[in-house]
Design an enzyme around this catalytic site. Structure first.
Site, PDB file in Angstrom:
ATOM      1  N   ASP A   1       0.871  -1.169   0.000  1.00  0.00           N
ATOM      2  CA  ASP A   1       0.000   0.000   0.000  1.00  0.00           C
ATOM      3  C   ASP A   1       0.917   1.231   0.000  1.00  0.00           C
ATOM      4  O   ASP A   1       2.117   1.116   0.293  1.00  0.00           O
ATOM      5  CB  ASP A   1      -0.886  -0.028   1.245  1.00  0.00           C
ATOM      6  CG  ASP A   1      -1.778   1.190   1.350  1.00  0.00           C
ATOM      7  OD1 ASP A   1      -2.335   1.619   0.320  1.00  0.00           O
ATOM      8  OD2 ASP A   1      -1.912   1.723   2.466  1.00  0.00           O
ATOM      9  N   CYS A   2       0.365   2.398  -0.301  1.00  0.00           N
ATOM     10  CA  CYS A   2       1.207   3.598  -0.346  1.00  0.00           C
ATOM     11  C   CYS A   2       1.092   4.429   0.926  1.00  0.00           C
ATOM     12  O   CYS A   2       2.024   4.487   1.730  1.00  0.00           O
ATOM     13  CB  CYS A   2       0.838   4.447  -1.561  1.00  0.00           C
ATOM     14  SG  CYS A   2       1.974   5.834  -1.833  1.00  0.00           S
ATOM     15  N   ASP A   3      -0.049   5.058   1.154  1.00  0.00           N
ATOM     16  CA  ASP A   3      -0.212   5.966   2.280  1.00  0.00           C
ATOM     17  C   ASP A   3      -0.131   5.210   3.609  1.00  0.00           C
ATOM     18  O   ASP A   3      -0.895   4.276   3.855  1.00  0.00           O
ATOM     19  CB  ASP A   3      -1.557   6.694   2.188  1.00  0.00           C
ATOM     20  CG  ASP A   3      -1.645   7.552   0.937  1.00  0.00           C
ATOM     21  OD1 ASP A   3      -0.785   8.418   0.765  1.00  0.00           O
ATOM     22  OD2 ASP A   3      -2.569   7.332   0.131  1.00  0.00           O
TER      23      ASP A   3
ATOM     24  N   ASP B   1      -1.854  -1.010   5.992  1.00  0.00           N
ATOM     25  CA  ASP B   1      -1.980  -0.414   7.325  1.00  0.00           C
ATOM     26  C   ASP B   1      -3.423  -0.072   7.670  1.00  0.00           C
ATOM     27  O   ASP B   1      -3.681   0.465   8.744  1.00  0.00           O
ATOM     28  CB  ASP B   1      -1.114   0.847   7.437  1.00  0.00           C
ATOM     29  CG  ASP B   1      -1.698   2.023   6.670  1.00  0.00           C
ATOM     30  OD1 ASP B   1      -2.208   1.811   5.547  1.00  0.00           O
ATOM     31  OD2 ASP B   1      -1.655   3.160   7.192  1.00  0.00           O
TER      32      ASP B   1
END
Length: 211
Positions: A10-12, A166
């Site tokens: 995932d990124c953020d 997350d």
């Protein structure tokens, strides 16, 4: 040797420390319409949600429909804030440098946001041509579509991939797609991930050992 052949990040909140920045902008904008909330509320209720969900939640708080320009206004303000304050998640560069298997990023954000945040945090060179956005498919987590697309395009099946997430919606989406998923709990304010994820960890320094 790892049983996994590909890592999907995932990124953020996993690669870039963007969520306190972006959610503070959402909180500020919501309050301008009378929501009366703070960052702690935003992290609890907006973290991991895609934009349309956030707009719906804010509309319920303000008891009025938000203007059609809300998302564009949010993108403009958040992008400006990212340019000032964006940082990579502590320890992630070392993880990326040490990985010996392919990896990519699959995010709920639009592709231009993903690229901007990776560039600002110095991570874009790691992910050139390996960026997968829910906006391209118009399907958002917990729908597993973006993960399935990323895995297939990278040349692997779900059981060969590990997803790093997350958010609860991201973890649920990974599980629905048939993936193992490790929950990064550094900002798991609601303590939601342990009961759903394959494993959890709170510091990026732990990840290479777990893989």
């Amino acid at each position: 040797m790892s049983k996994y052949k590909c890592i999907i990040f995932d990124c953020d909140g996993v690669l870039v420390d963007s969520e306190p920045i972006s959610i503070q902008i959402l909180v500020n904008m919501a309050n301008s319409y009378g929501a009366s909330i703070d960052l702690a509320y935003g992290m609890k209720h907006f973290k991991g949600s895609f934009m349309y969900e956030c707009i719906e939640k804010i509309s319920k708080l303000t008891k009025e429909a938000l203007p059609d320009t809300f998302e564009n206004d949010y993108r403009k303000q958040s992008f400006e804030a990212f340019k000032k304050d964006m940082k990579p998640i502590e320890g992630i560069k070392n993880v990326l440098n040490e990985l010996t298997i392919p990896f990519c990023v699959a995010s709920s954000g639009p592709e231009n946001k993903i690229k901007l945040n990776l560039e600002l945090s110095g991570l874009l060179p790691y992910f050139e041509n390996k960026i997968y956005s829910c906006y391209t498919l118009q399907k958002w987590k917990p729908d597993p579509a973006v993960f399935l697309w990323a895995a297939k395009d990278m040349g692997f099946s779900p059981n060969e991939c590990l997803i790093i997430e997350d958010s609860l919606s991201g973890v649920k989406g990974a599980k629905l797609g048939g993936f193992d998923v490790f929950g990064f709990t550094a900002h798991d304010y609601n303590n939601e991930l342990k009961a759903v994820a394959t494993k959890t960890f709170g510091n990026m320094a732990e990840l290479l050992k777990l893989i």
